[in-house]
Motif scaffolding. Structure first.
Motif, mmCIF file in Angstrom:
data_model
loop_
_atom_site.group_PDB
_atom_site.id
_atom_site.type_symbol
_atom_site.label_atom_id
_atom_site.label_comp_id
_atom_site.label_asym_id
_atom_site.label_seq_id
_atom_site.Cartn_x
_atom_site.Cartn_y
_atom_site.Cartn_z
ATOM 1 N N ARG A 1 -0.143 2.814 -9.188
ATOM 2 C CA ARG A 1 1.142 3.442 -8.887
ATOM 3 C C ARG A 1 1.487 4.512 -9.926
ATOM 4 O O ARG A 1 1.950 5.597 -9.593
ATOM 5 C CB ARG A 1 2.221 2.370 -8.839
ATOM 6 N N VAL B 1 -0.761 7.703 -9.490
ATOM 7 C CA VAL B 1 -0.318 8.597 -8.414
ATOM 8 C C VAL B 1 0.950 9.333 -8.822
ATOM 9 O O VAL B 1 1.099 10.539 -8.585
ATOM 10 C CB VAL B 1 -0.085 7.795 -7.113
ATOM 11 N N ASP C 1 -6.789 13.926 -2.065
ATOM 12 C CA ASP C 1 -6.334 12.552 -1.826
ATOM 13 C C ASP C 1 -6.001 11.904 -3.169
ATOM 14 O O ASP C 1 -6.857 11.304 -3.818
ATOM 15 C CB ASP C 1 -7.430 11.764 -1.106
ATOM 16 N N GLU D 1 0.934 4.051 -3.017
ATOM 17 C CA GLU D 1 0.560 5.427 -2.699
ATOM 18 C C GLU D 1 1.757 6.377 -2.681
ATOM 19 O O GLU D 1 1.623 7.547 -2.359
ATOM 20 C CB GLU D 1 -0.150 5.469 -1.340
ATOM 21 N N GLN E 1 0.827 -1.204 0.000
ATOM 22 C CA GLN E 1 0.000 0.000 0.000
ATOM 23 C C GLN E 1 0.858 1.249 0.000
ATOM 24 O O GLN E 1 0.565 2.229 -0.698
ATOM 25 C CB GLN E 1 -0.929 -0.004 1.222
ATOM 26 N N ALA F 1 -4.139 9.297 -3.941
ATOM 27 C CA ALA F 1 -4.234 7.840 -3.979
ATOM 28 C C ALA F 1 -5.677 7.414 -4.248
ATOM 29 O O ALA F 1 -5.936 6.508 -5.040
ATOM 30 C CB ALA F 1 -3.728 7.233 -2.677
#
Length: 244
Positions: A172, A175, A135, A35, A31, A137
């Protein structure tokens, strides 16, 4: 001998519900990598991960081995685990695969069902809400869900499973791109709205073109501004804590 108090019994019950230690390490590191809390080029040590998750070093090694198989880290004996950066080649491969799957899927979606329209509108609203909250992610997750919903609508389970294999790489990369190009957040939302509009209009070729332009943006961003991170050598590794 006194029987355990209700609090102790509850604590034991909760402990039994916890996933195995190696699974917790795996989930924690994965995680954080997806992120970008653990960025490419970062060296993680067994000791710090054991402390962060609250386990011994043995399950840390087990969890890291799984992540190495998935291509997210590279293990260095007696040093730790290097978080592998996203390479330009990986981005090219993911974009090519996405285009093959998603353009086919969006054509198959026409004529679009009301259920699909409702789900895409819901996902788009989630993306907007996460963007307003900052946010990234969660924005990336909602972004990926928008596309996955269209693929799932084909009803082709083999195609859906193939697309699911791209999930971690998509999250991935999403982000990473948004961190490097903050303006892409709003543009992604606009482009998703355009895809949804073409589906509503029943224009399969316009929808396929909108998907092509949207997904291809990642490739153009890599070529226009260098998001590539070469895998560092031993001397270039940024250490996250002292190696143990």
């Amino acid at each position: 001998m006194a029987s355990p108090t209700p609090v102790t019994a509850q604590a034991l019950k909760e402990a039994r519900r916890q996933p195995p230690a190696a699974e917790r390490v795996y989930a924690h590191v994965k995680q954080a990598v997806l992120e970008r809390r653990y960025e490419g080029g970062l060296l993680l040590t067994e000791g710090e991960l054991a402390a962060a998750v609250g386990v011994s070093r043995t399950p840390v090694r087990e969890g890291l081995l799984r992540l190495e198989v998935e291509g997210l880290i590279r293990l260095y004996p007696k040093k730790g685990a290097l978080v592998l950066p996203v390479s330009a080649q990986e981005i090219e491969d993911v974009v090519e695969t996405r285009l093959l799957v998603e353009q086919h899927a969006v054509r198959r979606a026409v004529p679009v069902s009301q259920a699909l329209v409702d789900r895409l509108e819901e996902t788009l609203a989630e993306q907007i809400a996460h963007a307003e909250a900052g946010d990234l992610a969660a924005v990336s997750a909602a972004d990926r869900c928008f596309h996955a919903t269209i693929v799932e609508a084909t009803g082709n389970q083999i195609l859906t499973r193939l697309y699911d294999q791209l999930r971690d790489r998509q999250l991935r990369m999403g982000v990473a791109v948004m961190h490097a190009h903050p303006d892409r957040v709003a543009k992604n939302i606009t482009e998703h709205a355009d895809i949804l509009r073409t589906l509503r209009e029943g224009d399969s070729e316009a929808a396929a073109l909108a998907v092509h332009q949207h997904v291809s943006r990642v490739r153009h961003l890599v070529r226009g501004e260098d998001l590539r991170e070469a895998v560092p050598g031993d001397n270039d590794i940024r250490r996250h804590g002292d190696p143990r």
